[in-house]
Scaffold this active site. Structure first.
Site, PDB file in Angstrom:
ATOM      1  CB  CYS A 112      -0.923  -0.016   1.217  1.00 55.29           C
ATOM      2  SG  CYS A 112      -1.946   1.453   1.327  1.00 55.29           S
TER       3      CYS A 112
ATOM      4  CB  CYS B 203      -0.714   2.528   4.017  1.00 54.25           C
ATOM      5  SG  CYS B 203      -2.162   1.844   3.252  1.00 54.25           S
ATOM      6  CG  ASP B 204       3.080   1.196   4.508  1.00 55.82           C
ATOM      7  OD1 ASP B 204       2.629   1.688   5.558  1.00 55.82           O
ATOM      8  OD2 ASP B 204       2.846   0.030   4.152  1.00 55.82           O
TER       9      ASP B 204
END
Ligand code: NDP
Length: 314
Positions: free
Chosen positions: A135, A138-139
């Site tokens: 992701c 997300c990261d």
């Protein structure tokens, strides 16, 4: 007191929420169980340009939250529990919430979606969460000014690579063939981005990293060229795996008919499963289109089918 619903919806992505909108308007008083990842895959999609109604494009999180709000506005009840067991052998159907509480439903719409697939390398699982991710939204922020690789050749991989190109200094796009599967628009965007370097005909064979005590970090990726069979190592700080999805159907094994890849079988253009009264919508039954837009549309169809099913019975 044991609860019994007219329409219970499992899953909370565009399919589940749209089913909620239609089922509420049809007077079915739907209850949506959101499960572990409310919002589904759209919440890990950075920018969506092809969902109707957002002329400038919008983040996946905002779009799915808007559909959720619309479902609530129309009267759907949203609950945070996870459905952990189902029994579709007789009606009303029996379902278990969070392993402990039984509920019953006259109709069920399954919209559990799909989850990201992993490469299956032993070293991939060792470095998951320590530089290996599925992701970028997300990261990605952890890799400001660094070097990363995205693995895959579909729309997701190219979109992730484009997103990361604005954060990382350099992005390798590692794909196992010499042609991308992604749309032409997405490919054009990638080819116009100077800090994305495609690495083609390349199969990842090992995630390279360093361990110090409990801490681990990714240092690179070993790849094999499928034509020359030569191995090569790329130095990296992070790896984003974007190689497609697996339908979330473990719960339905033995309850609903699934195809060889685990997708729920539905009947042609209609979202009917092999169990009358149980309908399936969105990515959980769609290996072909897998768009937020088509998921929403099949949620709409499932709710209409549920309404008609109950009306015919009455
Ligand atoms: P896809 O199935 O389209 O692509 C998966 C990619 O991963 C393929 O290029 C495939 O290679 C590669 N791959 C699969 N398994 C492996 C493996 N074991 N090792 C290495 N590579 C592997 O999945 P996506 O998630 O990209 O897209 C899913 C759907 O969602 C598609 O319909 C897509 O169009 C849609 N989508 C649309 C977006 C948009 O329009 N904004 C954004 C994101 C997704 P190969 O090509 O060789 O099979």
């Amino acid at each position: 007191m044991t609860e019994k619903f007219t329409c219970l919806i499992i899953g909370a992505g565009p399919a589940g929420y749209t089913a909620g909108i239609y089922a509420s308007r049809a007077g079915l008083k739907p209850v949506i169980y959101e499960g572990m990842q409310p919002g589904g895959q759209l919440t890990i999609t950075s920018e969506v340009e092809n969902f109707p109604g957002y002329p400038e494009g919008e983040s996946g999180t905002v779009i799915v939250d808007d559909i959720r709000k619309q479902a609530v506005h129309c009267g759907a009840e949203i609950r945070s529990g996870e459905i952990t067991e189902v029994d579709f052998s007789k009606r009303p159907f029996r379902l278990v919430v969070d392993y402990e509480r039984e509920v019953f439903a006259e109709t069920v719409i399954v919209a559990t979606g799909a989850t990201a697939r992993w490469l299956g390398l032993e070293t991939e699982s060792q470095y998951r969460g320590f530089g290996v991710s599925t992701c970028a939204t997300c990261d990605g922020a952890f890799f400001k000014g660094k070097t990363v690789a995205v693995i895959g050749g579909g729309d997701t991989a190219l979109e992730e690579a484009h997103y990361l190109s604005k954060i990382a200094e350099k992005v390798y796009l590692v794909h196992r063939r010499n042609q991308f599967r992604a749309s032409k628009a997405m490919q054009d965007r990638i080819f116009r981005t100077p800090n994305i370097e495609p690495v083609l005909d390349a199969v990842p064979t090992e995630v390279l990293g360093e361990r110090q005590g409990f801490s681990r970090k990714v240092t690179g990726l070993r790849i094999q060229n499928i034509k020359t069979e030569d191995f090569k190592e790329i130095s990296l700080d992070g790896i984003f795996v974007a190689i497609g999805v697996t339908p979330v159907t473990d719960l339905f094994v033995g309850q609903l008919e699934l195809d060889a890849h685990g997708y729920i079988k539905t009947q042609g253009v209609r979202p009917l499963t092999n169990v009358p009264g149980v309908f399936a919508a969105g990515d959980v039954q769609d290996p072909h289109y897998r768009q937020a837009c088509t998921a929403a549309a099949s949620g709409c169809k499932a709710a209409i089918e549920a309404e008609r099913f109950l009306a015919e019975e009455a």
